[in-house]
Every structure is written in C-alpha cells, then in structure tokens.
Design a protein around this motif. Structure first.
Motif, PDB file in Angstrom:
ATOM      1  N   UNK A 255       0.828  -1.209   0.000  1.00 54.03           N
ATOM      2  CA  UNK A 255       0.000   0.000   0.000  1.00 54.03           C
ATOM      3  C   UNK A 255       0.857   1.252   0.000  1.00 54.03           C
ATOM      4  N   UNK A 256       1.967   1.201   0.712  1.00 49.85           N
ATOM      5  CA  UNK A 256       2.869   2.352   0.790  1.00 49.85           C
ATOM      6  C   UNK A 256       3.550   2.638  -0.542  1.00 49.85           C
ATOM      7  N   UNK A 257       3.533   1.632  -1.431  1.00 48.36           N
ATOM      8  CA  UNK A 257       4.199   1.768  -2.727  1.00 48.36           C
ATOM      9  C   UNK A 257       3.232   1.802  -3.901  1.00 48.36           C
ATOM     10  N   UNK A 258       1.943   1.817  -3.612  1.00 47.43           N
ATOM     11  CA  UNK A 258       0.944   1.897  -4.667  1.00 47.43           C
ATOM     12  C   UNK A 258       0.800   0.632  -5.489  1.00 47.43           C
ATOM     13  N   UNK A 259       1.097  -0.513  -4.875  1.00 48.59           N
ATOM     14  CA  UNK A 259       0.972  -1.797  -5.567  1.00 48.59           C
ATOM     15  C   UNK A 259      -0.037  -2.673  -4.837  1.00 48.59           C
ATOM     16  N   UNK A 260      -0.288  -3.865  -5.399  1.00 44.96           N
ATOM     17  CA  UNK A 260      -1.237  -4.801  -4.802  1.00 44.96           C
ATOM     18  C   UNK A 260      -0.514  -6.036  -4.274  1.00 44.96           C
ATOM     19  N   UNK A 261      -1.206  -6.795  -3.449  1.00 39.34           N
ATOM     20  CA  UNK A 261      -0.659  -8.047  -2.940  1.00 39.34           C
ATOM     21  C   UNK A 261      -0.379  -9.015  -4.092  1.00 39.34           C
ATOM     22  N   UNK A 262      -1.249  -9.018  -5.072  1.00 37.99           N
ATOM     23  CA  UNK A 262      -1.063  -9.909  -6.227  1.00 37.99           C
ATOM     24  C   UNK A 262       0.248  -9.579  -6.938  1.00 37.99           C
ATOM     25  N   UNK A 263       0.499  -8.291  -7.129  1.00 35.40           N
ATOM     26  CA  UNK A 263       1.745  -7.873  -7.785  1.00 35.40           C
ATOM     27  C   UNK A 263       2.962  -8.296  -6.965  1.00 35.40           C
ATOM     28  N   UNK A 264       2.860  -8.157  -5.668  1.00 34.52           N
ATOM     29  CA  UNK A 264       3.978  -8.540  -4.816  1.00 34.52           C
ATOM     30  C   UNK A 264       4.235 -10.040  -4.892  1.00 34.52           C
ATOM     31  N   UNK A 265       3.181 -10.837  -4.816  1.00 33.32           N
ATOM     32  CA  UNK A 265       3.327 -12.294  -4.816  1.00 33.32           C
ATOM     33  C   UNK A 265       4.025 -12.791  -6.080  1.00 33.32           C
ATOM     34  N   UNK A 266       3.609 -12.279  -7.236  1.00 30.20           N
ATOM     35  CA  UNK A 266       4.202 -12.711  -8.506  1.00 30.20           C
ATOM     36  C   UNK A 266       5.606 -12.126  -8.704  1.00 30.20           C
ATOM     37  N   UNK A 267       5.737 -10.840  -8.461  1.00 27.26           N
ATOM     38  CA  UNK A 267       7.007 -10.168  -8.741  1.00 27.26           C
ATOM     39  C   UNK A 267       8.114 -10.625  -7.806  1.00 27.26           C
ATOM     40  N   UNK A 268       7.779 -10.923  -6.559  1.00 27.34           N
ATOM     41  CA  UNK A 268       8.783 -11.431  -5.629  1.00 27.34           C
ATOM     42  C   UNK A 268       9.308 -12.786  -6.096  1.00 27.34           C
ATOM     43  N   UNK A 269       8.405 -13.665  -6.502  1.00 23.39           N
ATOM     44  CA  UNK A 269       8.843 -14.973  -6.997  1.00 23.39           C
ATOM     45  C   UNK A 269       9.679 -14.835  -8.267  1.00 23.39           C
ATOM     46  N   UNK A 270       9.248 -13.962  -9.165  1.00 19.52           N
ATOM     47  CA  UNK A 270       9.988 -13.769 -10.416  1.00 19.52           C
ATOM     48  C   UNK A 270      11.398 -13.263 -10.165  1.00 19.52           C
ATOM     49  N   UNK A 271      11.618 -12.620  -9.020  1.00 20.31           N
ATOM     50  CA  UNK A 271      12.937 -12.074  -8.692  1.00 20.31           C
ATOM     51  C   UNK A 271      13.810 -13.058  -7.924  1.00 20.31           C
ATOM     52  N   UNK A 272      13.251 -14.209  -7.558  1.00 19.93           N
ATOM     53  CA  UNK A 272      14.003 -15.176  -6.760  1.00 19.93           C
ATOM     54  C   UNK A 272      14.946 -16.003  -7.624  1.00 19.93           C
ATOM     55  N   UNK A 273      16.047 -16.503  -7.047  1.00 16.00           N
ATOM     56  CA  UNK A 273      17.016 -17.309  -7.804  1.00 16.00           C
ATOM     57  C   UNK A 273      16.371 -18.565  -8.401  1.00 16.00           C
ATOM     58  N   UNK A 274      16.744 -18.881  -9.614  1.00 17.57           N
ATOM     59  CA  UNK A 274      16.374 -20.106 -10.330  1.00 17.57           C
ATOM     60  C   UNK A 274      14.933 -20.152 -10.819  1.00 17.57           C
ATOM     61  N   UNK A 275      14.111 -19.183 -10.461  1.00 19.53           N
ATOM     62  CA  UNK A 275      12.713 -19.225 -10.894  1.00 19.53           C
ATOM     63  C   UNK A 275      12.644 -18.938 -12.404  1.00 19.53           C
ATOM     64  N   UNK A 276      12.102 -19.898 -13.142  1.00 15.05           N
ATOM     65  CA  UNK A 276      11.955 -19.737 -14.591  1.00 15.05           C
ATOM     66  C   UNK A 276      10.555 -19.257 -14.945  1.00 15.05           C
ATOM     67  N   UNK A 277       9.552 -19.790 -14.250  1.00 16.31           N
ATOM     68  CA  UNK A 277       8.169 -19.413 -14.534  1.00 16.31           C
ATOM     69  C   UNK A 277       7.325 -19.647 -13.287  1.00 16.31           C
TER      70      UNK A 277
END
Length: 313
Positions: A255-277
C-alpha cells in the motif's frame, strides 16, 4: 512478457505460466477455451498440467480439445507418477508404467510430443536409474523433449543428477515445488540444490491458495463461495494466525508503494534465484490479465531485503 531459459536447458518459457488444474473440474470447456486463448494472446507459453488433474485425465483432455493449431505456440508440460487408478495399479516411475502413462497423456493431449515431462513425486519403489533410462528413451524417440521433477526432496534431486551423469542420459532440467511469500521451506535445502545443479524452479501455489490475493484481509468469517470456503483443508493449511499477521504487514508494504498483494506475490517470486516461470491457475480471462500484469513490478534490492525482514522474522 519476459521469456527465460528453463534452468540449464535451451527450453524457453514465459515468466508467468498457466496452471491447468482447474480445467475439467472447476472450469467448464467454454470458459477453459477463453482462458487458454487469452493466455496465449498475452504471451504465456508454459502450460502446466498433470495426468491426475480433474479426475484422472480431465485437464489433459480439455487441453487436447482446445489447443488445436495453437499447440505449436506453447510449451506443454504434464506429469506422471501419482495414482491413476483406484486400486493403485497405475502409478509410479517404473519403466512399465511410464511407457503406458506417456502414451495415455499423448492421446488425451492430442499431440505427438510433450515439451516437459515431469515426475510428480518420488517413487521409492523404483531405482532412479530405471526411471532415468526410460525417460531418456522417450527423449531419444522424440515423444518427450525435456524432463523435470516435482515434490522431490533435495537429496533425491542430487541422487538423480549423479545417476544421470554416470549413465550419460538426459538429466532433469527443472523442479516444481510449492513456494510463496508465506511458504519458504524450500530455501533450506531444495533451492540450494536447484542453484547448484542449475535446475529451473517452477513455483506452484504462488498465492498460497488465495491467502496472498488480499481478499481475506480483516475477515472474521470466510465466505462460502471462496476457495477457502469450498476447500476446508486449504483454509486450515494457510489461514492461521502467523500467516494473517504476515499478510497484514505485507499489505502495508504494498500500500505504501501503490501496488497490490497480487503484484507482490508474482514479482517477488519472479525475482528469486532459479525461478523460470511462476505457475498460477486462472478461472477467467480477466484473471489471466491480472496474473500477467502482476509480474511486472521490478523490486529493488532494498525492497527484497525489507520483504525478508517481514516474512523471515
């Protein structure tokens, strides 16, 4: 849509994948058709199913009915090993069973090859050498392009890697396991193994059954028409005091960054090591659009550190 290599292989997959376990059970054929075509139109290439999804073959059958000429536009992944009969006679990773299971999947999917054939669980009754030799034969025959595993403990992944090297056969190129902001167990052993052997990680349950969508925030009673309401075991698994408190903190973070929980859940995983999809299901075309957009947030190193502080305590 960003495209990434699946681990050390040359197979390229979309950063957001479509989990197909809804097809044939919670999603009717026409809705599935709309979801599938929307996913392809938006650049999703990885479609992940399994022979057991939707009552023993239901999901594969829907994909076979819908894909048609668009089969060539996707990376089709399915799985074998879990029980496909009530008496337990059709399951496992023996040569005898795999040879019959792959033919059944090919028939249901109406295709002559599977891009990624994944072992759905470890089979303690079958030597890994027998399994790998069989899968290598399927690769050589052209019925399977690449092989992966799912739900393997880290030491079994290492065992399979060493066996493949010694035998000179096709190795696993991916691992599919549960991973999310509230379930980070694989970071202890499995993720280091994936890093060491350069396996592409395909996280499932990225939203923890809906816990990370934000729709359960502040609810004292779970609505009957939600996934938690319809599946009590999912509610028991995720909707606990620890996760509720964690999600409240993550909600304040987004909320402090103007994003949603859904965006955080996907984007955090996409930024993790070895995650392809990131594998996520969808029950409507609109949900597909949301999933694709959700992975576009590029989290900074400082933000990733702050998230660790919240989720790891």
């Amino acid at each position: 849509m960003e495209i990434r290599n699946l681990g050390r292989s040359g197979l390229r997959v979309s950063t957001v994948g479509l989990g197909c376990n809804n097809f044939g059970q919670r999603t009717d054929l026409e809705t599935a058709r709309k979801v599938i075509h929307k996913a392809i139109d938006l650049g999703i290439t990885l479609f992940d199913t399994a022979d057991i999804y939707a009552g023993m073959g239901g999901s594969e059958t829907v994909l076979g009915e819908v894909l048609g000429d668009r089969r060539k536009d996707i990376v089709l992944a399915t799985k074998y090993c879990k029980p496909m009969s009530n008496d337990g006679s059709k399951q496992g990773a023996s040569r005898r069973y795999i040879m019959s299971a792959v033919e059944a999947s090919l028939k249901r999917l109406k295709t002559d090859y599977i891009d990624l054939y994944q072992q759905h669980d470890y089979d303690a009754l079958t030597p890994i050498e027998e399994t790998l030799r069989t899968l290598d034969d399927l690769v050589r025959q052209g019925k399977v392009r690449y092989i992966g595993n799912s739900n393997f403990p880290a030491w079994r992944i290492a065992e399979a890697e060493m066996a493949a090297r010694q035998m000179g056969v096709a190795p696993f190129v991916s691992c599919q396991d549960e991973y999310s902001l509230v379930v980070r167990d694989i970071e202890k052993d499995l993720l280091p193994a994936a890093l060491h052997f350069n396996l592409g990680l395909l996280p499932f349950f990225p939203l923890a059954g809906g816990m990370l969508t934000g729709k359960y925030a502040g609810l004292k009673n779970v609505p009957a028409d939600t996934r938690f309401g319809k599946t009590p075991y999912m509610q028991e698994r995720y909707l606990n005091p620890r996760n509720i408190a964690l999600v409240d903190q993550l909600q304040a973070f987004v909320s402090a960054r103007g994003h949603s929980m859904l965006e955080l859940a996907f984007s955090w995983l996409a930024a993790r090591p070895q995650v392809s999809s990131v594998i996520a299901g969808a029950s409507s075309p609109e949900q597909i659009e949301q999933n694709v957009k959700a992975a576009e947030w590029k989290l900074s190193a400082e933000e990733m550190k702050e998230i660790d502080g919240i989720t790891l305590g």
